[in-house]
Design a protein around this motif. Structure first.
Motif, PDB file in Angstrom:
ATOM      1  N   ASP A  30      26.240   2.601   0.959  1.00  0.00           N
ATOM      2  CA  ASP A  30      26.100   2.771  -0.099  1.00  0.00           C
ATOM      3  C   ASP A  30      25.147   1.686  -0.370  1.00  0.00           C
ATOM      4  N   VAL A  31      24.458   1.628  -1.049  1.00  0.00           N
ATOM      5  CA  VAL A  31      23.023   1.292  -1.846  1.00  0.00           C
ATOM      6  C   VAL A  31      22.751   1.646  -3.431  1.00  0.00           C
ATOM      7  N   THR A  32      22.423  -0.078  -3.420  1.00  0.00           N
ATOM      8  CA  THR A  32      22.329   0.524  -5.715  1.00  0.00           C
ATOM      9  C   THR A  32      20.905  -0.850  -4.758  1.00  0.00           C
ATOM     10  N   VAL A  33      19.716  -0.388  -6.087  1.00  0.00           N
ATOM     11  CA  VAL A  33      18.298  -1.006  -5.591  1.00  0.00           C
ATOM     12  C   VAL A  33      18.765  -1.585  -6.966  1.00  0.00           C
ATOM     13  N   LEU A  34      17.984  -3.164  -7.440  1.00  0.00           N
ATOM     14  CA  LEU A  34      17.852  -3.457  -8.374  1.00  0.00           C
ATOM     15  C   LEU A  34      16.276  -3.526  -8.768  1.00  0.00           C
ATOM     16  N   GLU A  35      15.493  -3.260 -10.116  1.00  0.00           N
ATOM     17  CA  GLU A  35      14.207  -3.672 -10.204  1.00  0.00           C
ATOM     18  C   GLU A  35      14.028  -3.406 -10.864  1.00  0.00           C
ATOM     19  N   ARG A  36      13.288  -4.538 -11.633  1.00  0.00           N
ATOM     20  CA  ARG A  36      13.021  -5.300 -13.276  1.00  0.00           C
ATOM     21  C   ARG A  36      10.994  -4.430 -13.313  1.00  0.00           C
ATOM     22  N   ALA A  37      10.647  -4.142 -12.557  1.00  0.00           N
ATOM     23  CA  ALA A  37      10.016  -3.039 -13.984  1.00  0.00           C
ATOM     24  C   ALA A  37       9.963  -1.574 -14.085  1.00  0.00           C
ATOM     25  N   ALA A  38       9.714  -1.831 -15.118  1.00  0.00           N
ATOM     26  CA  ALA A  38      10.405  -0.336 -16.024  1.00  0.00           C
ATOM     27  C   ALA A  38      10.450   0.884 -15.593  1.00  0.00           C
ATOM     28  N   GLU A  39       8.530   1.102 -14.964  1.00  0.00           N
ATOM     29  CA  GLU A  39       8.202   2.137 -14.021  1.00  0.00           C
ATOM     30  C   GLU A  39       8.304   1.803 -12.927  1.00  0.00           C
ATOM     31  N   LEU A  40       8.248   2.781 -12.104  1.00  0.00           N
ATOM     32  CA  LEU A  40       7.916   2.670 -10.296  1.00  0.00           C
ATOM     33  C   LEU A  40       6.886   3.191 -10.150  1.00  0.00           C
ATOM     34  N   GLY A  41       6.777   2.654  -8.988  1.00  0.00           N
ATOM     35  CA  GLY A  41       5.058   2.605  -8.287  1.00  0.00           C
ATOM     36  C   GLY A  41       4.388   1.662  -8.181  1.00  0.00           C
ATOM     37  N   GLU A  42       3.488   1.876  -7.039  1.00  0.00           N
ATOM     38  CA  GLU A  42       2.627   0.538  -6.272  1.00  0.00           C
ATOM     39  C   GLU A  42       1.845   0.184  -7.506  1.00  0.00           C
ATOM     40  N   VAL A  43       1.349  -1.156  -8.471  1.00  0.00           N
ATOM     41  CA  VAL A  43       0.262  -1.049  -8.637  1.00  0.00           C
ATOM     42  C   VAL A  43      -0.609  -1.647  -6.928  1.00  0.00           C
ATOM     43  N   GLY A  44      -1.935  -2.114  -7.197  1.00  0.00           N
ATOM     44  CA  GLY A  44      -2.593  -1.987  -6.006  1.00  0.00           C
ATOM     45  C   GLY A  44      -3.273  -0.819  -5.703  1.00  0.00           C
ATOM     46  N   ALA A  45      -4.117  -1.420  -4.487  1.00  0.00           N
ATOM     47  CA  ALA A  45      -5.017  -0.441  -3.754  1.00  0.00           C
ATOM     48  C   ALA A  45      -4.972   0.169  -2.454  1.00  0.00           C
ATOM     49  N   GLY A  46      -5.104  -0.168  -1.819  1.00  0.00           N
ATOM     50  CA  GLY A  46      -4.694   0.285  -0.614  1.00  0.00           C
ATOM     51  C   GLY A  46      -4.358  -0.667   0.731  1.00  0.00           C
ATOM     52  N   MET A  47      -3.624   0.152   0.906  1.00  0.00           N
ATOM     53  CA  MET A  47      -3.561  -1.076   3.058  1.00  0.00           C
ATOM     54  C   MET A  47      -3.616   0.344   4.028  1.00  0.00           C
ATOM     55  N   SER A  48      -3.087  -0.714   5.662  1.00  0.00           N
ATOM     56  CA  SER A  48      -2.938   0.308   6.388  1.00  0.00           C
ATOM     57  C   SER A  48      -2.206  -0.507   6.665  1.00  0.00           C
ATOM     58  N   GLN A  49      -1.361   0.623   7.872  1.00  0.00           N
ATOM     59  CA  GLN A  49      -0.391   0.732   8.584  1.00  0.00           C
ATOM     60  C   GLN A  49      -0.482   0.790  10.215  1.00  0.00           C
ATOM     61  N   ALA A  50      -0.269  -0.052  11.327  1.00  0.00           N
ATOM     62  CA  ALA A  50      -0.651  -0.267  12.893  1.00  0.00           C
ATOM     63  C   ALA A  50       0.957   0.751  13.169  1.00  0.00           C
TER      64      ALA A  50
END
Ligand SMILES: Cc1cc2nc3c(=O)[nH]c(=O)nc-3n(C[C@H](O)[C@H](O)[C@H](O)COP(=O)(O)OP(=O)(O)OC[C@H]3O[C@@H](n4cnc5c(N)ncnc54)[C@H](O)[C@@H]3O)c2cc1C
Length: 391
Positions: A30-50
């Motif tokens: 069972d999991v509880t995630v606690l996040e400081r930001a009021a709204e979820l979502g990534e700021v930032g631009a792009g990335m690559s994944q290998a």
């Protein structure tokens, strides 16, 4: 197989924290995630994944969803000089090892795999305590009890700050990045993905969606913390005379959407584990972005942590195994990324790098950028058993 189950409190709902939540839930926690930001979502631009990160996503059960929002990028195959000459060039039909993503899209894929009632936003964790019966995480005046706390709260981790008081602080690596995502419909030039190396500067392009591209300009020429009223203009001044589409990409980015970040890394930790607290992602191993592996390694961390909890018999044994498996790999990649960054940032290092790349036979170059051509990309995840949750 002896599984453990219980309640994990994950601090931070970035890519690492959400991946940990998905992985732990898959093995019955069972999991509880606690996040400081009021709204979820990534700021930032792009990335690559290998390929290594894509295998981790597959083990978390979300590879298809991720592939649906990613775009193959030729950035590893195409190396250029500022006037446009190719040091090495991918051929049409070459396999493309990397997928380019808008960060928000990859983040959303992971978020969608965690039930909404397991993620609490607008709660900042300020303290973590442990006793024989478990952990207490203090956030927003409320105490949350659990059997395990996963610190996935990024490079300035509060969990690390509380429980690893001896850890050295993040260090500045002498480079700053400007970042943007831009609509590329109608722009001239090669938009299949590339890296351009100039003196003390590097410009990266990844396609991230149909008609959209992510760009990043890394430079050694600024002091950390310097801010400009016009960040786009300042970035453009560094690449104004470069080959197309470089200046056009910067110019076409809305002025307020050009981001700036100073590049830091976390000096290596001697352990990721303190009692029933464990670190994951940038909280454990924030690294230079030169190998495009920071978030990818947080996905690997999540799979290995879940597998260890599912198979090691006790939480203590699971965390010891996680630490033994992950720390050497994460820290080796971080060392390599720092070395690559230092090479492309220094005048002498870059002269050596570009000469070596130019002289390398094209067939050998292409072999190295194939999906199994890079040792880091060959990582294979452990198979996660699917364990029903008891709560
Ligand atoms: C220029 C640049 C380019 C990069 N490119 C790539 C790339 O191409 N590929 C790649 O794999 N990686 C890349 N990376 C690295 C990647 O961005 C990071 O490794 C990754 O985002 C780390 O994820 P994380 O979840 O561990 O941490 P974060 O993304 O930092 O998330 C931490 C979360 O914890 C929350 N939080 C913090 N403190 C608290 C608190 N006290 N209480 C509650 N919540 C808290 C934060 O709000 C945040 O949501 C790049 C990095 C940079 C700087």
């Amino acid at each position: 197989m002896t599984t453990t189950t219980g309640h994990a409190i994950v601090v931070g709902a970035g890519i690492g924290g959400l991946a940990a939540a998905v992985g732990l839930r898959r093995v019955g926690w069972d999991v509880t995630v606690l996040e400081r930001a009021a709204e979820l979502g990534e700021v930032g631009a792009g990335m690559s994944q290998a390929p290594n990160a894509m295998r981790a996503l597959a083990e978390l059960g979300v590879a298809d969803q991720a592939r649906a929002v990613g775009v193959p990028t030729g950035s590893t195959g195409n190396l250029r000089r500022p006037h446009g000459r190719y040091l090495q060039r991918a051929r049409p039909g070459d396999p493309l090892a990397l997928l380019g993503f808008h960060r928000a899209d990859l983040h959303r894929v992971l978020l969608d795999a965690v039930p909404a009632d397991r993620v609490r936003t607008g709660v900042e964790v300020t303290d973590v305590r442990q006793d024989d019966a478990g952990v207490t995480v203090v956030a927003g005046g409320t105490e949350h009890r659990g059997d395990l706390v996963v610190g996935a709260d990024g490079i300035r981790s509060a969990v690390r700050g509380r429980l690893w008081p001896d850890a050295r602080p993040p260090r500045y690596l002498g480079r700053t990045a400007w970042l943007g995502v831009v609509d590329v419909a109608g722009l001239p030039g090669d938009l299949t993905g590339s890296v351009t190396l100039g003196q003390g500067r590097m410009f990266l392009i990844h396609p991230v969606a149909r008609h959209r591209a992510y760009w990043a300009l890394l430079t050694t020429e600024l002091a950390p913390g310097v801010r400009y009223d016009d960040e786009r203009g300042a970035a453009l001044a560094h690449v104004g005379g470069w080959h197309e589409p470089v200046p056009d990409l910067v110019r076409a980015t809305p002025a307020g959407a050009v981001l700036r970040t100073d590049i830091h890394e976390l000096p290596p930790l001697t352990t990721y584990v303190r009692g029933r607290a464990v670190l994951l992602g940038d909280a454990a191993h924030a690294m230079s972005p030169d190998r495009g592996q920071g978030a990818g390694h947080s996905l690997e961390d999540a799979v290995v942590l879940a597998h260890a909890l599912a198979t090691a018999g006790t939480v203590e044994a699971a965390l010891a195994r996680y630490d033994a498996e992950r720390r050497p790999r994460d820290q080796a990649t971080a060392r390599g990324a720092r070395r690559d960054g230092a090479m492309t940032a220094s005048r002498a290092g870059q002269a050596v790098t570009t000469a070596m790349i130019r002289l390398m036979p094209a067939a050998l170059w292409r072999k190295g950028v194939e999906p199994d051509g890079n040792p880091t990309w060959r990582w294979q995840p452990p198979r996660l058993p699917v364990v029903p949750r008891t709560s």
